[in-house]
Motif scaffolding. Structure first.
Motif, PDB file in Angstrom:
ATOM      1  N   GLY A  98       4.295   4.123  -0.408  1.00  0.00           N
ATOM      2  CA  GLY A  98       2.916   4.670  -0.664  1.00  0.00           C
ATOM      3  C   GLY A  98       2.564   4.477  -1.997  1.00  0.00           C
ATOM      4  O   GLY A  98       2.840   3.555  -2.931  1.00  0.00           O
ATOM      5  N   VAL A 104       7.652   6.412   2.152  1.00  0.00           N
ATOM      6  CA  VAL A 104       6.789   7.161   3.181  1.00  0.00           C
ATOM      7  C   VAL A 104       7.245   6.877   4.534  1.00  0.00           C
ATOM      8  O   VAL A 104       6.949   7.386   5.557  1.00  0.00           O
ATOM      9  CB  VAL A 104       5.334   6.949   3.014  1.00  0.00           C
ATOM     10  CG1 VAL A 104       4.973   7.384   1.536  1.00  0.00           C
ATOM     11  CG2 VAL A 104       4.752   5.421   2.981  1.00  0.00           C
ATOM     12  N   GLY A 133       2.444   0.698   4.518  1.00  0.00           N
ATOM     13  CA  GLY A 133       2.908   1.858   3.615  1.00  0.00           C
ATOM     14  C   GLY A 133       1.769   2.631   3.132  1.00  0.00           C
ATOM     15  O   GLY A 133       1.881   3.848   3.133  1.00  0.00           O
ATOM     16  N   LEU A 134       0.831   1.968   2.576  1.00  0.00           N
ATOM     17  CA  LEU A 134      -0.270   2.750   2.038  1.00  0.00           C
ATOM     18  C   LEU A 134      -1.102   3.621   3.177  1.00  0.00           C
ATOM     19  O   LEU A 134      -1.774   4.973   3.142  1.00  0.00           O
ATOM     20  CB  LEU A 134      -1.273   1.897   1.258  1.00  0.00           C
ATOM     21  CG  LEU A 134      -0.921   1.272   0.057  1.00  0.00           C
ATOM     22  CD1 LEU A 134      -1.745   0.175  -0.553  1.00  0.00           C
ATOM     23  CD2 LEU A 134      -0.628   2.289  -1.064  1.00  0.00           C
ATOM     24  N   HIS A 137       0.844   6.534   3.796  1.00  0.00           N
ATOM     25  CA  HIS A 137       0.944   7.536   3.041  1.00  0.00           C
ATOM     26  C   HIS A 137      -0.468   8.115   3.110  1.00  0.00           C
ATOM     27  O   HIS A 137      -0.715   9.503   3.115  1.00  0.00           O
ATOM     28  CB  HIS A 137       0.870   7.005   1.553  1.00  0.00           C
ATOM     29  CG  HIS A 137       1.233   7.998   0.485  1.00  0.00           C
ATOM     30  ND1 HIS A 137       1.399   7.650  -0.838  1.00  0.00           N
ATOM     31  CD2 HIS A 137       1.305   9.304   0.381  1.00  0.00           C
ATOM     32  CE1 HIS A 137       1.670   8.642  -1.439  1.00  0.00           C
ATOM     33  NE2 HIS A 137       1.782   9.854  -0.682  1.00  0.00           N
ATOM     34  N   ALA A 138      -1.602   7.478   3.288  1.00  0.00           N
ATOM     35  CA  ALA A 138      -2.880   7.956   3.632  1.00  0.00           C
ATOM     36  C   ALA A 138      -3.061   9.020   4.700  1.00  0.00           C
ATOM     37  O   ALA A 138      -3.570  10.072   4.636  1.00  0.00           O
ATOM     38  CB  ALA A 138      -4.108   6.886   3.695  1.00  0.00           C
ATOM     39  N   GLN A 140      -0.343  10.756   5.859  1.00  0.00           N
ATOM     40  CA  GLN A 140       0.115  11.894   5.695  1.00  0.00           C
ATOM     41  C   GLN A 140      -0.379  12.898   4.646  1.00  0.00           C
ATOM     42  O   GLN A 140      -0.423  13.966   4.839  1.00  0.00           O
ATOM     43  CB  GLN A 140       1.606  11.452   4.719  1.00  0.00           C
ATOM     44  CG  GLN A 140       2.603  10.779   5.892  1.00  0.00           C
ATOM     45  CD  GLN A 140       3.561  10.421   4.783  1.00  0.00           C
ATOM     46  OE1 GLN A 140       3.821  10.566   3.794  1.00  0.00           O
ATOM     47  NE2 GLN A 140       4.755   9.701   5.706  1.00  0.00           N
TER      48      GLN A 140
END
Length: 385
Positions: A98, A104, A133-134, A137-138, A140
């Motif tokens: 992330g 993440v 991954g981004l 993360h967003a 989460q």
């Protein structure tokens, strides 16, 4: 798959001609499945520990792992991979990053050992892994925000409920203690006044009669003060806690406030409620906060605005409740007021507006104050439900 969109497990299976794809998200020290293809009814039960097994190792070391023939020992994991006993599978496990290189999750792709993964597959996966991954993360961060928001709402609800419970306790204590004592005092003072009057009627001496008359005047003054204290205490009790709010709801409670001002020879107060508005779904703590806001704005209009007419309103606008308080009083310069409050001058006089702003902030309601010197003031509070 659109450019820049977060890929799904099914889409990634097509990219790598894979037999299956599992996307794991890291939750503290555990790996749980965020998406998979093909689907499986038991996917929500699989939990892998960070640092254990191939997937956990990738999550710990943050390095990709390619295996030509892997045979996981976890029975549920084997079911999700579609493996028969002693059957092996080629796997590619890639770390998902992330923001700020935070790990993440893990992308795990598998297919037949006859088609093992190589460096070319890792290179092909690079753009998908970055977006995935981004996206994880967003998600989460969004869940964390919602969790904290829910916790904040719970604490605010408890705080407001505790405040109202304490107000109720103090009001009942005043009612059962101070007002009872003041009423008894007034009764005894009246009895003493009557006794002194009877004694004075049978007194012939001029000096003694004058003394009794002075004593009677003191008793009358004391009874007047006792009655004043009793009425002020009753008013304080009404301000501390509204039984009408508990029993009949927000509209009736605000209507009671308006009637109380009218009884005290104040300005004319009208309450306008949208008949089509459904106000039954307002949470108790929010209704209590709106009632206190109505109480403060009405008190400000009565005490400081010199208004002849005040209009209170409640209406439903979409998913929000809008409360309004408009008066035809002397108004004020809102820009100058902000400067004065920033400088810390004359702050006590406008404490009511500060209280309204604080209550609005607690329940996440928006506050708008419109005022022009000599042309009245309008306060609007919008509470999203």
């Amino acid at each position: 798959m659109s450019r820049g969109a977060v890929p799904t497990a099914a889409e990634l299976a097509g990219v790598f001609a894979a037999d299956g794809v599992l996307i794991y998200a890291i939750d503290d020290q555990d790996l749980t499945i965020a998406d998979l293809w093909p689907g499986h009814p038991s996917s929500g039960k699989l939990t892998l520990q960070v640092g254990f097994g191939v997937t956990g190792l990738v999550a710990r070391t943050k390095e990709p792992v390619l295996l030509d023939a892997d045979s996981p020992r976890n029975p549920l994991h084997r079911q999700l991979l579609g493996l028969e006993p002693k059957e092996t599978v080629a796997r590619m496990c890639l770390p998902l990053f992330g923001l700020e290189d935070r790990i993440v999750g893990v992308l795990a792709v598998h297919r037949s050992p006859q088609r093992p993964f190589g460096p070319g597959d890792v290179e092909t996966a690079r753009p998908y892994v970055a977006v995935l991954g981004l996206g994880l993360h967003a998600e989460q961060l969004w869940r964390a925000v919602n969790h904290h928001r829910t916790e904040r709402d719970r604490l605010i609800k408890q705080a407001i409920s505790a405040q109202e419970a304490e107000r109720r306790r103090i009001a009942f204590d005043l009612h059962d203690g101070v007002t009872t004592a003041l009423a008894s005092m007034s009764f005894h003072l009246s009895a003493a006044d009557l006794t002194v009057s009877e004694v004075a009627a049978h007194t012939t001496g001029t000096g003694q009669a004058q003394d009794l008359e002075r004593a009677r005047a003191e008793l009358v003054s004391a009874r007047t003060l006792a009655d004043l204290a009793y009425n002020q205490t009753r008013a304080a009790i009404s301000g501390l806690h509204s039984l009408v709010l508990d029993d009949l709801g927000l509209v009736a409670a605000i209507e009671s406030l308006a009637q109380m001002v009218a009884r005290e020879d104040g300005p004319a107060v009208d309450l306008v409620v949208d008949p089509a508005a459904d106000l039954e779904d307002i949470p108790d703590h929010a209704a209590a906060a709106l009632y206190r806001i109505a109480q403060e704005t009405l008190a400000n209009a009565v005490k400081h605005a010199d208004a002849e007419r005040i209009v209170l309103s409640l209406r439903r606008v979409g998913d929000s409740i809008v409360f309004g308080c408009a008066d035809d009083g002397k108004g004020f310069d809102t820009g100058l007021r902000r400067v004065v409050r920033t400088a810390g001058v004359d702050g006590a006089q406008h404490f009511g507006l500060s209280s309204v702003a604080e209550r609005c902030a607690m329940i996440e309601a928006s506050l708008r104050i419109e005022s022009v010197s000599g042309r009245g003031t309008t306060v609007l509070v919008e509470l999203p439900l």
